[in-house]
Design an enzyme around this catalytic site. Sequence first.
Site, short mmCIF file in Angstrom:
data_model
loop_
_atom_site.label_atom_id
_atom_site.label_comp_id
_atom_site.label_asym_id
_atom_site.label_seq_id
_atom_site.Cartn_x
_atom_site.Cartn_y
_atom_site.Cartn_z
N SER A 95 0.66 -1.38 0.15
CA SER A 95 0.26 0.23 0.03
C SER A 95 0.73 1.81 -0.07
O SER A 95 2.46 0.97 0.23
CB SER A 95 -0.59 0.71 1.00
OG SER A 95 -1.95 -0.95 1.46
N GLN A 96 0.19 1.95 -0.48
CA GLN A 96 0.82 3.72 -0.61
C GLN A 96 1.32 4.04 1.20
O GLN A 96 0.52 3.60 1.98
CB GLN A 96 0.02 4.83 -0.73
CG GLN A 96 -0.22 6.20 -1.33
CD GLN A 96 -0.85 7.18 -1.61
OE1 GLN A 96 -2.05 6.27 -1.82
NE2 GLN A 96 -0.48 8.70 -1.44
#
Lengths: 245, 820
Positions: A95-96
Amino acid sequence: MRPTTVGLVGLLLFTACPAAAEATDDPYAEARAAMVREVALDAERTAEWIGKEKLSPRVMEAMGRVPRHLFVPPELQDFGYLNRPLPIGYGQTISQPYIVALMTDLLAPEPDDVAFELGTGSSYQAAVLAELVAEVYTVEIVQPLAASATDRLDALGFDNVTVRAGDGYFGWPEHAPFDIIVVTAAASHVPPPLIAQLKPGGRMVIPVGSPFLTQQLLLIEKRKDGTVTSRQVLPVIFVPLTGGH
Amino acid sequence: MTGEGAGEETQSPSRLGVFIAVALLSAGVLGYEILLARLLAIVHWHHFAYMIIAVALLGFGAAGSLVAVLQRPLLGRFRWAFGIAALGFGVGAPLAFALAQSLPFNALEIAWDRAQLGWLFALYLVLSLPFFSAALALALAFRAHAARAGALYRMDLVGAGLGALGMVFLLDALPLADALRAVGLCGAIAGGVVLLWGSMRRLAGVSAVLAVCAGLALPAALPDHWLRPHPSPYKGLSLALTAPDARIVAERHGPLGWLTAVESPRVPFRHAPGLSLMASAGPPEQIGLFTDGGAPSAITGADDDLRYLEAETAALPYHLVDRPRALVLGAGGGAEVLRALRHGAGAVDAVELNPDVLDIVRGVLAGGPGGQWEGESVRTHVADARSFAARSSAHWDLIQIALVDSFSAAAAGVHALDESLLYTVEAFEIFLDRLAPDGVLAVTRWLKLPPRDSLRLLWTARQALEARGVADPASRLIMIRGWKTATLAVGLRPFAPGQIASLRAFTHDYAFDLVWHPGIVESDANRHNRLAEPEFYRGASAILSPDPEDFANRYKFTLEPATDDRPFFFHTLKWSTLPELLALRAQGGLPLVEWGFVILVATLVQASIAAVMLILLPLLALHTRRTPDAPARWRVVLFFASLGLAFLFVEIAFMQRFAVFLGHPLYAIAVVLAGLLVFAGLGAGAIDRFARLAGRRQPIVLVAAGIIVVGGTYLGLLPWVFEAAQGWPTAGRLAVALALLGPIGFFLGMPFPLGLKALGARAPSLVPWAWGINACASVVSASLATFIALHVGFTPVLGCALVLYAVAATFPLQAADAPR
C-alpha cells in the site's frame, strides 16, 4: 542529509529497533525520512477528514523505522520510498505509505495490544504494527507470499509477528480476542468471525477500493457493550457540497 | 488492368477477385474489432479495450497516408502489394494480439507510473499493425478501382456487415483462440484470391503459392496459449486462482462475455456484498463466478446456510411486502432468487440476460451439494431485464433489480461510459407499470462516497413517479445504506406507518442507516455507519425538495436522472470538479476521477491529434501536378471528414435507439450494425443508377437530402413506432427494425463512393489520401459521438450528423458540368 525532527527521532529510535541494526550505513535512510515527511504533509492536507492535523508520533516513528525498500521486489527497491503503491506479484500491492500510516493511526495501537491481520501481502503493514504493539498475527492466502513474509520478518528481527498461510476468514481463535484487526485482503464483506474476535473497545480497519486505488477506509469500533459502529474515512480532502451546504 | 492508374502491372489480378478479397478483408477487420474488444476486456478492462482499439484503428488512416505517398510503386505491383498486405493482416491479427498481451502494461498503475504510458504506446503500435496492413490493401483497391467506387464500397460494407454478424456467431461457437484464427483466415484467403486468381509467371506463381500457404498455416500453427487471453493478475479471477488448489470448474465463451466458475476448497469463496456488521453468519462456501476474468459474483446452493441473505440491504423490500410474488432482474448465481425464497416469496420469476450463466449455475449446482434453486416456485427466463418487463402483461408485488456489477469497477468509475438502459427514468416507468397496486420496486447499488449514484437513483424514481401523475413522490420512497451498498424501495402507494415501523426495526437490527423514508428527521440518519456529516440524508432531502435543480447545480457531481436519450447512469463527473480531484490524486482523489470518462477524453485527444497529423503529413509529400480540374484540397478534407464523422454518428445514434427497442445488446451488433452496413453497401452499389436519376443535379445533394429527410423523420417517428411495436414477438420487432434501417442505410452508403468516384475522375492521386481522411474521421467520430451523447444526448448526435451531411452536400467534389 538535512535532518528533520521526525527524521532525527526516527534515527534515534533506530538504535532500539531490530530492523534498524544497519541503520548507520543505510543508504535509504534519507529517502525514508523524506517519505515520512511527505506522509506528514499528506496528513496535514487531509486534516479535515481524519479529524487531526498530525498523525500519532508513534506511528510516524514506526514509519521512519521500517525499511520499506526491503518489503518490495528487489528490482523496485529504489522506488521503495515513493509515496505510492507498488506491485509485489500475485496481483497484490504494497500500500501507499500514506494509507498505511493513516490506517495504523486509526487503529490507535497501544504497546500491549494484540493485532490480527487478514492479508499479509508484503508484510509491511504487519511490520509497522509490530513496531507498535506486543504481538501481530497475520494470515496470507498466497503461500509464496506467506513464505517470503516469514523469511523477511525473521531476517529483519521482527520476532513478534507470526505469519500463517491459509484461510483467514475465521480469524485466529487460539490468539483471539484482538485489540486491533486489519483486513487488507479485498473482501466483499467483513467476516462475522472477525467481528466476534474483536475485543470490546477494539478497532478494525478495512481499506475499500481496488488495487492501486484506495478510495476510503472503513473504521469499525466495538463498544464496551459489544455493539458495533463504523465510520467511513476518506483520505481525500474533498468537500462534496458547495454553497449553503 | 486493375483499373485506372494501375497500368504498369502486366499480370493483373481478376477484378472480381479483388472485389471478393475486399469483402473478405472487411469482414475480417470488423470481426477483428469486435473480437479484440472482447479479448482486451478480458486481459485488461473494457474501457481500456475501447481506447486501445480506437487508437489502433488509426492504422487505417496511416495506411491511407502511405498509399497516398507511395501510390505509383504500389500500384505498379498492385497484385503483390494487395496480396502481401492482406496476408499480413491474416498473420498479423492473431500474432499482434499474442504480442500485445505479452507486454507488461498495467492499466491500474498508469496514474502512478509514467513508464506505463510507454507500454500503452507499444500496445497501440502493435495492435495498429494488422489494421494498417488490411487498410493498405483496401486503400490500394479503392485507388485502383476509383471509377467503380460504388461497387467496391458495396463489397466493403457488405463484407463488414457480414463480418460483424459472423463474429457474433463465432464467439458463441468457437474458443476465442480459434475465433482469432478465423479472422486471420479471412486475410489469408483474401490475399490468396488476389495472388492466385489469374495468370502469373511460373516463378512468381510458386512464390505466391508459398506465401499463401504460409499465410494460411501460420495462424493455425500459433500455440493456443499465445492466443488465449490471460487476465491481468489484478483481476478477480487471477486473484481467486492464487489460492491453493483453486481451479476453474466450468467455463463458457459467448458474445456476452467469458464466464468462469472457480472452486477453491482450501480457501472457499464467500461473497456477500455489504453484509451487515451485525450479521450472525457469513455466506456459506460458494463457487466464484467471473465475467471476463473480473466482476466477481457467486453461485449459491439452495440447501446451504442462507441466513446471511437476511443481513444485506437488499433484504429491505421483504420488510415492506409480505410473501410477495417477485420478479428478480439479474438472476446471476442465484443470491436474489434465494433471498426471495428465504423471505417466503410465493413465486419467483428470475430473468437472466446471459443463457451461459444459467447453464453454468445449473451444471455447478448439479455436481455439488448446494442444491438447485430452479423449480416449481422459481421460473427462469433468458431475456433482457427491461425488455422482459416491457413486454410482459403480468404484475408483481416486488420487482428486485439485483446488484450485478462489481464494486471495484463501480468504485473506479470504469462504467462511466456504459449505457445502461436499466437505470433510466423510462425504464423505471416500465417497472412501475408492472407492479401490483401495493407493489414495490427495489434497486440495490454499491455505495459511493461522496454520494453520487444513490442520489441519482432517488431522483430517477422521483421523476418516474411524477411521470405517472404522483404528486407526492417523497411519500413512496425509502432508501437505506450499509457500509458498502444502498437499497432503494419505490412504492406505488405511500408507505404506511406499519411499513415504516418494520423498516426501522430492520435497519436497527442490522445497523443499516436510514437515508430517506416518509417522516424521517435528520437525527434518524447517519447513526451506524457514520460519515462526518449526514450527507446522504441531506442529499436525499434536497433531491426530494421542490427545487432539486438548485442543489444539483451546486453539487460537485452530476445527479440529474439518466434518460433513454442520455443513458449514462454511471457518469457523474462534472468537468469543473476534475482539476480538484487530479490535484488531490495522491491523497485519495484518484478513484473519484471516473476512469471511463478520462479514457474517453484521452482517446478523443489522442485520436484527434493523430488524425490531423495523418491527414496533413501526406500533403508534404504529395507533389502531384495540380490539374485545373482538381478540387481544392481543403474541399477534399471537408467532404471526406464530414462523411467520416457523420456516418458513425448516425450508426451509433441508431444502434442506441434500436438497442432499446430490440431489447438485447447482441441484436444491436447483429441486426443494427450488420443491417445498417449491408443496406449501406446496397446503396453504394446503386450510385451509378442514382446519378442517372439525378440528371443534371448534383447526386450528393439529393442523397444528403434523402438522409436528412429520412433521419429527421425518424427522430419524430421512431418513438411512436417503437412504442406501438414494443410488445411484438422478437421476429416482428426484428422485421420492423430492418424495415426502418433499410432506407436510411441505403442513403448512408452513397456519399462516400460518390465522392471517391468524383475525385477519381478529377484527381485520382488524391483518392488514397481521401480514403485515409475518411478513416481518420471515423476513428475520431466514435469517441466524439459518445462525448456528445454524454453531455447532451443521442438526439443531438443524430442532429450533428445531419448537419455534416448538409455540409458535404454544400461542398460537392463533382465538377458542376461533369457527366453524370
